[in-house]
Design a protein around this motif. Structure first.
Motif, PDB file in Angstrom:
ATOM      1  N   ASP B  31       9.394  41.946 -26.439  1.00 21.79           N
ATOM      2  CA  ASP B  31       9.110  41.669 -27.850  1.00 21.79           C
ATOM      3  C   ASP B  31       9.263  42.905 -28.720  1.00 21.79           C
ATOM      4  N   GLY B  32      10.327  43.643 -28.472  1.00 27.18           N
ATOM      5  CA  GLY B  32      10.616  44.782 -29.306  1.00 27.18           C
ATOM      6  C   GLY B  32      10.273  46.093 -28.633  1.00 27.18           C
ATOM      7  N   HIS B  49      13.292  44.722 -32.883  1.00 26.40           N
ATOM      8  CA  HIS B  49      12.509  43.626 -32.315  1.00 26.40           C
ATOM      9  C   HIS B  49      13.241  42.964 -31.148  1.00 26.40           C
ATOM     10  N   VAL B  83       6.287  38.528 -33.506  1.00 26.39           N
ATOM     11  CA  VAL B  83       7.363  39.445 -33.165  1.00 26.39           C
ATOM     12  C   VAL B  83       8.138  39.708 -34.454  1.00 26.39           C
ATOM     13  N   THR B  88       6.101  46.286 -34.964  1.00 27.23           N
ATOM     14  CA  THR B  88       6.703  47.049 -33.866  1.00 27.23           C
ATOM     15  C   THR B  88       6.193  48.493 -33.870  1.00 27.23           C
TER      16      THR B  88
END
Lengths: 251, 251
Positions: B31-32, B49, B83, B88
């Protein structure tokens, strides 16, 4: 002097074509480059103190399609401040839970404002000082994130203070709108349906935007000098501040 | 859970080997990812991402030698927050004219502190809330940038407040020092003369550090799980906070 590039779109759009056009001008502007991409509220910034013509990071930006609604790019010819990463535009700060991205072309003389609040420069450029001062004054003027029209009115009061100190061509975005101010050199255009093929001024690159767009797409591009031959760019007047939203200037 | 990687060195060092090791773990952590490099006071952060295993940006980081004295990297498996780019890690803020970079592995329950000062989250993760709260409390505790020892004492008072809410493995750097706190999983080692060949645990990659170093070089590496087979990693104790300067932990 440096070169600026801004993009504001009503649908996430890549900026590879325009950035390629900007990067061909990097021979004279070899003291680093940077580009910030908003994707909704998130932002990513690529910076390098190498020239946009030779940097591996610039190569990535030219070839990797990042779809963004607001972009600010800058190639630098140092006037104040050493060639160092911390002096490389665009600069980023957070205010009211939004990121703000800023780049400046010009030279402010004797600009040493009192920075007493939460925004301090990390590097030693007049540009980052101007950005920190703008953020400080915006934070003082509004308790929370105001509407775009209100922000534009506050900026219209603040920007002449900077312009007074020298050349202040600048791009500023919070991911919703993009503000552009010209002291000397800045041009803009809007690309919209019907899209057609355009060619870069400084490079042997053509692109047919009709291939990659829908009839609803609209993109405003702002640049120090016109980037293409076959489109009609409008010059900013000296002291003009414009705000772009959803790919067009607000009246 | 996410995976963290930190590097603190006494001479600018590239982190391609360790980041390659981290990225092989990205299948479960898709997820990044993000990585922040300090170069003196300047910082550059690459985030995406997309998974570190497939991202073109991760590919650049694995192959383009960026020499840095402090690095913080993170691969994400989302627990709180969508996400999205704004969620992030690592996150960046400016305080006292220095950039601060932060990444977190863990999960804070019911952590909704009063954020009344200049640091507000842009995304919706517990991690960014924790970072904003740390910055706010550091700013309250010191008028200007304090010495590393003083900062460590303040952090040692603040971090248990976060740890109380759940798992708080974190890395924090201002470009001079790197602080690491473990609730559960975090390991460290120091590489120094005589350097030798080491091999990644999860990938068929070996590197002879003697080829690329001088006898004076010293590098501390901090990671959620040991990255190499043939080196001796030390596990953090639960609740342990360490600060690394010039490639070694301070006593």
């Amino acid at each position: 002097m440096c070169q600026l590039l801004g993009m504001n779109a009503n649908t996430p759009t890549d900026v590879m074509f325009s950035f390629t056009g900007l990067a061909t001008r990097a021979d004279e502007h070899k003291d680093g480059f940077g580009i910030g991409f908003f994707e909704d509220k998130g932002v990513r910034v690529f910076i390098d103190h190498a020239s946009a013509r030779h940097s591996a990071i610039a190569e990535l930006v030219k070839t990797y399609p990042i779809h963004s609604d607001n972009v600010i790019a800058h190639i630098r010819k140092a006037t104040q401040g050493r060639v160092a990463l911390e002096n490389t535009h665009p600069f980023v700060r957070e205010l009211w839970g939004r990121y703000w991205v800023f780049a400046h072309n010009g030279d402010l003389k004797s600009f040493h404002p009192r920075l007493h609040a939460a925004f301090r420069p990390v590097g030693d450029t007049d540009s980052e000082r101007a950005f920190c001062w703008l953020m400080q004054e915006l934070a003082k003027a509004h308790a929370g994130v105001p509407e775009i029209g209100e922000l534009s009115r506050t900026l219209a009061e603040l920007v002449p203070e900077l312009h007074r100190h020298g050349t202040f061509n600048m791009l500023l975005s919070n991911g919703r709108a993009l503000w552009a101010h010209a002291s000397t050199n800045l041009h803009w255009l809007v690309r919209q349906h019907p899209f057609r093929t355009v060619s870069l001024k400084d490079d042997d690159v053509r692109v047919d935007f009709a291939q990659a767009t829908t009839p609803n797409d609209r993109v405003a591009v702002i640049a120090t000098e016109p980037l293409t031959n076959d489109e009609s760019w409008t010059a900013f007047r000296a002291g003009e501040l414009k705000v772009f939203v959803d790919g067009a200037p607000l009246p």
